[in-house]
Design an enzyme around this catalytic site. Structure first.
Site, short mmCIF file in Angstrom:
data_model
loop_
_atom_site.label_atom_id
_atom_site.label_comp_id
_atom_site.label_asym_id
_atom_site.label_seq_id
_atom_site.Cartn_x
_atom_site.Cartn_y
_atom_site.Cartn_z
N ASP A 1 53.58 32.11 38.67
CA ASP A 1 52.40 31.49 38.06
C ASP A 1 51.82 32.38 36.95
O ASP A 1 50.74 32.09 36.44
CB ASP A 1 51.34 31.22 39.15
CG ASP A 1 50.52 29.98 38.85
OD1 ASP A 1 51.03 29.08 38.16
OD2 ASP A 1 49.35 29.91 39.29
N GLU B 1 50.71 43.23 34.02
CA GLU B 1 51.23 41.98 33.47
C GLU B 1 52.53 41.68 34.22
O GLU B 1 53.62 42.09 33.84
CB GLU B 1 51.46 42.13 31.96
CG GLU B 1 51.87 40.85 31.24
CD GLU B 1 50.83 39.75 31.26
OE1 GLU B 1 50.95 38.88 32.15
OE2 GLU B 1 49.93 39.74 30.40
N GLU C 1 30.34 41.57 40.00
CA GLU C 1 30.14 42.86 40.66
C GLU C 1 29.32 42.68 41.95
O GLU C 1 29.66 43.23 43.00
CB GLU C 1 29.42 43.80 39.69
CG GLU C 1 29.30 45.23 40.15
CD GLU C 1 30.57 46.04 39.90
OE1 GLU C 1 31.63 45.43 39.64
OE2 GLU C 1 30.50 47.27 39.99
N TYR D 1 37.19 48.99 46.45
CA TYR D 1 38.28 48.01 46.39
C TYR D 1 38.92 47.98 45.00
O TYR D 1 40.13 47.75 44.87
CB TYR D 1 37.80 46.61 46.83
CG TYR D 1 37.39 45.65 45.73
CD1 TYR D 1 36.08 45.57 45.31
CD2 TYR D 1 38.33 44.81 45.13
CE1 TYR D 1 35.69 44.68 44.31
CE2 TYR D 1 37.96 43.92 44.14
CZ TYR D 1 36.64 43.86 43.73
OH TYR D 1 36.26 42.98 42.74
N GLU E 1 37.52 41.21 47.36
CA GLU E 1 37.01 40.36 46.28
C GLU E 1 36.67 38.95 46.77
O GLU E 1 35.98 38.20 46.08
CB GLU E 1 38.01 40.31 45.12
CG GLU E 1 37.36 39.87 43.82
CD GLU E 1 38.21 40.17 42.62
OE1 GLU E 1 38.13 41.30 42.12
OE2 GLU E 1 38.99 39.29 42.20
N TYR F 1 33.20 34.55 47.12
CA TYR F 1 33.01 33.21 47.68
C TYR F 1 31.71 33.09 48.45
O TYR F 1 31.24 31.99 48.74
CB TYR F 1 34.19 32.84 48.58
CG TYR F 1 35.53 32.81 47.85
CD1 TYR F 1 35.64 32.30 46.56
CD2 TYR F 1 36.69 33.30 48.45
CE1 TYR F 1 36.85 32.27 45.89
CE2 TYR F 1 37.91 33.27 47.79
CZ TYR F 1 37.99 32.76 46.52
OH TYR F 1 39.19 32.74 45.86
N HIS G 1 42.37 38.47 29.48
CA HIS G 1 42.28 37.31 30.35
C HIS G 1 40.80 37.22 30.73
O HIS G 1 40.31 38.05 31.49
CB HIS G 1 43.11 37.49 31.61
CG HIS G 1 44.60 37.43 31.39
ND1 HIS G 1 45.28 38.34 30.63
CD2 HIS G 1 45.53 36.58 31.87
CE1 HIS G 1 46.57 38.04 30.63
NE2 HIS G 1 46.75 36.97 31.38
N TYR H 1 45.17 30.31 30.23
CA TYR H 1 46.57 30.74 30.43
C TYR H 1 47.15 30.18 31.71
O TYR H 1 48.35 30.28 31.95
CB TYR H 1 46.64 32.28 30.44
CG TYR H 1 46.36 32.95 31.77
CD1 TYR H 1 45.06 33.13 32.22
CD2 TYR H 1 47.39 33.41 32.57
CE1 TYR H 1 44.80 33.74 33.43
CE2 TYR H 1 47.14 34.03 33.78
CZ TYR H 1 45.84 34.19 34.21
OH TYR H 1 45.58 34.79 35.42
N ARG H 2 46.33 29.51 32.48
CA ARG H 2 46.72 29.08 33.82
C ARG H 2 45.59 28.20 34.32
O ARG H 2 44.44 28.42 33.96
CB ARG H 2 46.84 30.35 34.67
CG ARG H 2 47.28 30.25 36.08
CD ARG H 2 47.22 31.66 36.67
NE ARG H 2 47.66 31.72 38.04
CZ ARG H 2 47.52 32.80 38.81
NH1 ARG H 2 46.96 33.89 38.33
NH2 ARG H 2 47.94 32.81 40.05
N ARG I 1 53.62 19.38 37.39
CA ARG I 1 53.37 20.82 37.21
C ARG I 1 53.24 21.12 35.72
O ARG I 1 54.12 20.75 34.92
CB ARG I 1 54.54 21.60 37.80
CG ARG I 1 54.43 23.11 37.67
CD ARG I 1 53.38 23.65 38.63
NE ARG I 1 53.49 25.08 38.82
CZ ARG I 1 52.69 25.98 38.25
NH1 ARG I 1 51.73 25.58 37.44
NH2 ARG I 1 52.83 27.25 38.49
#
Lengths: 112, 522
Positions: free
Chosen positions: B167, B177, B286, B367, B380, B384, B436, B473-474, B512
């Site tokens: 992906d 990368e 953060e 982390y 990370e 959520y 990104h 990019y995705r 896809r």
């Protein structure tokens, strides 16, 4: 550090014998689906969020959570918690981790 | 034998045809590896996107353990025109998780193909199957005391290198990368052929994971973010573990500082003084990853006002922007580069430098340092909890590594997100020339109205950025067709011409990246 059962030497390289003559150089080449035991599953997966010192997921240790409850949450996910199919965590491993987390001391939140 | 009871079928497939395919799957894989009951399929339908689960419900899931079985699955799918959606570990959170791109597609779950085939500590590479997780690979490297280091994305402990690299995901080390570090793939094609890229087709070759290009056309990239084949093995390079690792953070107080941060950082990245995929995280990223919750400060709906964000900064010592990077090498190398970096930021006159010694075990420094040194964690996921409710979609436009561009994108994203009552929670992942710009569109998925707002917000983000010549990019499976449109007709025509050539029955992951022979009209 303990080994995961799925890391143990096992079946030969499948359909890859021609280009992988050194495939087992370091004893890799294992295939298995089961987690070694409840502690391994907790330390390497559940606990990465749920250990009290991490603070991402709610603490689950020492709460006597029943297997059916643990299974329902793991299979369905809950809000941001991802769901895990049997290919990722089998029922037997879920039973072991249920027993293991029940054996741990309950988290005592710090008094504010 | 269990019967299908979820009432979902692949697009254009009759129940009779579906049942016939299921019987063949059972004969090939065994009953226990063919899942058709609703309760078995529920884990594959848990999504974080702004659409009902039903839109991404699978009709079945099958698990394969060998390349030969994957070939067999493809054969059955061709015979019955069954579309399959392949997953490796299914941990692509915020991009579609394990769910199929289109309702009714059969999941091909490769999690049980989890062999670490080889780790070569001298040539510094690994060759693995799709079900291998970074956590599993990390344990293997530790147990065998191998002098190599992994690079991975934040869900490191439970996601895997094959899925992430296919992906075109990124990590935080000098090898961040990931597709650039990939070397050699084995791919099962729709016609059942097993194709190995690069040197992999040469009988007796020992350079499959050494030399990427092979001879003639180099096709590895064609199989990433696409539906032209099923990757069953992947090689990738590993970074030698350095004798010295020095992570650090530089904290900036003001939102406007992003321009100067990037202008100082870019030359350091291009010159290789800072070698890793550094990050510049904003205050809310953060805070979230540092276990601060929005409800600690405000309970009113809508976006979090700037004054609250400033208060969080004041209370926690976090910056409006927080730069994380690291140095790797011998003590002498690290010392030289450290001096250059410190001098550059001193010249700027802004930024408070924090070293590992000063940060100790505090989050999120801990982390971040782990991610930059190849130690898996899931800290990370604290993001959520910022707003709660399990909604998350990554909006990830590519930006020039130019300060003015980063400021422009940040302002645009913030404006659109605030319009929809959502927060700008972002980090820039810093390559030498590009960024990104990763924004977590967080929302409460248990709230239907908020989910609809998030959906409209994401669509508007895509529209507004496209107007300025930006694209992601995705993207998650909800918006993959929309994003394909941004990249133009010529590209899409070519992609469909390739699809017709390599998968004429359109069985591999239709939809896809917007590639679908049944729906695309040139």
């Amino acid at each position: 550090m303990k080994s995961r059962s799925r890391m143990l030497p096992g079946r030969a390289a499948l359909g890859a014998a021609v280009v992988l003559p050194l495939a087992l150089m370091f004893g890799a080449g294992a295939q298995a689906a089961q987690w070694e035991n409840g502690q391994e599953l907790y330390d390497n997966l559940c606990g990465k969020c749920h250990k009290p010192e991490v603070g991402v997921g709610v603490p689950i240790q020492g709460r006597g959570l029943p297997f059916e409850y643990v299974k329902a949450i793991v299979r369905n996910g809950f809000r941001a918690m991802p769901a895990f199919p049997e290919a990722y965590i089998d029922d037997e491993s879920l039973a072991q981790v249920t027993e293991y987390i029940a054996s741990l001391p309950a988290h005592q939140p710090k008094q504010k | 034998m269990s019967e299908q009871n979820n009432g979902v079928l692949p697009r254009g497939v009759t129940q009779q045809e579906f049942n016939a395919a299921v019987e063949k799957f059972r004969a090939l894989l065994g009953n226990e590896n063919v899942l058709v009951e609703q309760q078995q399929l529920v884990p594959y339908n848990k999504i974080m996107m702004s659409v009902e689960n039903a839109a991404h419900a699978p009709s079945a899931a099958v698990t394969a353990t060998t390349v030969e079985q994957v070939q067999g699955v493809v054969k059955i799918c061709n015979e019955h025109r069954i579309p399959i959606w392949t997953i490796s570990t299914g941990r692509n959170f915020g991009y579609g998780s394990a769910a199929p791109g289109q309702r009714g597609q059969v999941i091909l779950d490769l999690k049980k193909m989890n062999r670490i085939i080889k780790v070569d500590p001298e040539m510094c590479y690994a060759l693995v199957e799709p079900g291998v997780t970074y956590g599993q690979l990390y344990d293997y490297i530790q147990e065998n005391n191998l002098p190599v280091m992994l690079s991975f994305s934040a869900p490191s402990a439970i996601a895997g290198p094959v899925g992430n690299t296919m992906d075109r995901g990124v990590g935080y080390t000098p090898y961040g990368e990931h597709f650039m570090m990939q070397c050699g793939m084995e791919v099962v094609l729709a016609n059942g052929d097993v194709y190995r890229t690069g040197m992999g087709g040469v009988k007796g070759s020992n350079t499959w994971q050494i030399f990427k290009w092979g001879y003639g056309p180099t096709l590895d990239g064609m199989f990433t973010q696409s539906n032209y084949g099923i990757c069953t093995k992947m090689g990738f390079w590993l970074m030698p573990k350095p004798p010295v690792f020095k992570p650090f953070e530089i904290i900036f107080e003001n939102e406007e500082d992003i321009v100067e941060i990037v202008e100082v950082l870019r030359p350091l990245r291009i010159r290789g003084i800072i070698p890793n995929s550094a990050v510049i995280a904003n205050i809310l990223w953060e805070a979230g990853s540092g276990n601060v919750r929005r409800s600690d400060y405000i309970t009113e709906p809508g976006h979090t006002p700037d004054e609250i964000q400033k208060q969080i900064q004041k209370d926690t010592g976090m910056g409006a922007w927080n730069l994380y990077a690291a140095l790797y090498g011998t003590q002498e190398q690290v010392d030289v580069n450290w001096k250059i970096i410190v001098d550059e930021f001193k010249k700027l006159g802004k930024g408070r430098i924090v070293t590992q010694e000063e940060a100790g075990d505090t989050q999120p420094f801990k982390y971040r340092a782990e991610l930059m040194s190849g130690v898996p964690n899931l800290q990370e996921f604290g993001l959520y909890n910022w707003r709660g409710g399990g909604g998350s979609m990554w909006f990830a436009p590519v930006s020039e590594a130019r300060g003015s561009e980063c400021r422009k994108q940040a302002a645009m994203a913030k404006r659109v997100l605030h319009k929809y009552g959502l927060d700008y929670v972002a980090e820039f992942i810093v390559a030498p020339r590009d960024m990104h710009h990763v924004i977590d569109v967080l929302y409460d998925r248990t709230n239907e109205e908020e989910t609809q707002r998030a959906d409209a917000c994401f669509a508007e983000l895509l529209d507004e950025f496209e107007k300025e010549g930006y694209a992601v990019y995705r993207v998650n499976t909800r918006f993959q067709e929309r994003v394909a449109q941004s990249y133009g007709k010529a590209k899409r025509d070519l992609e469909h011409a390739i699809k017709r050539a390599v998968d004429p029955n359109n069985i591999l992951a239709p939809g896809r990246s917007g590639i679908d022979l049944d729906t695309y009209k040139s």
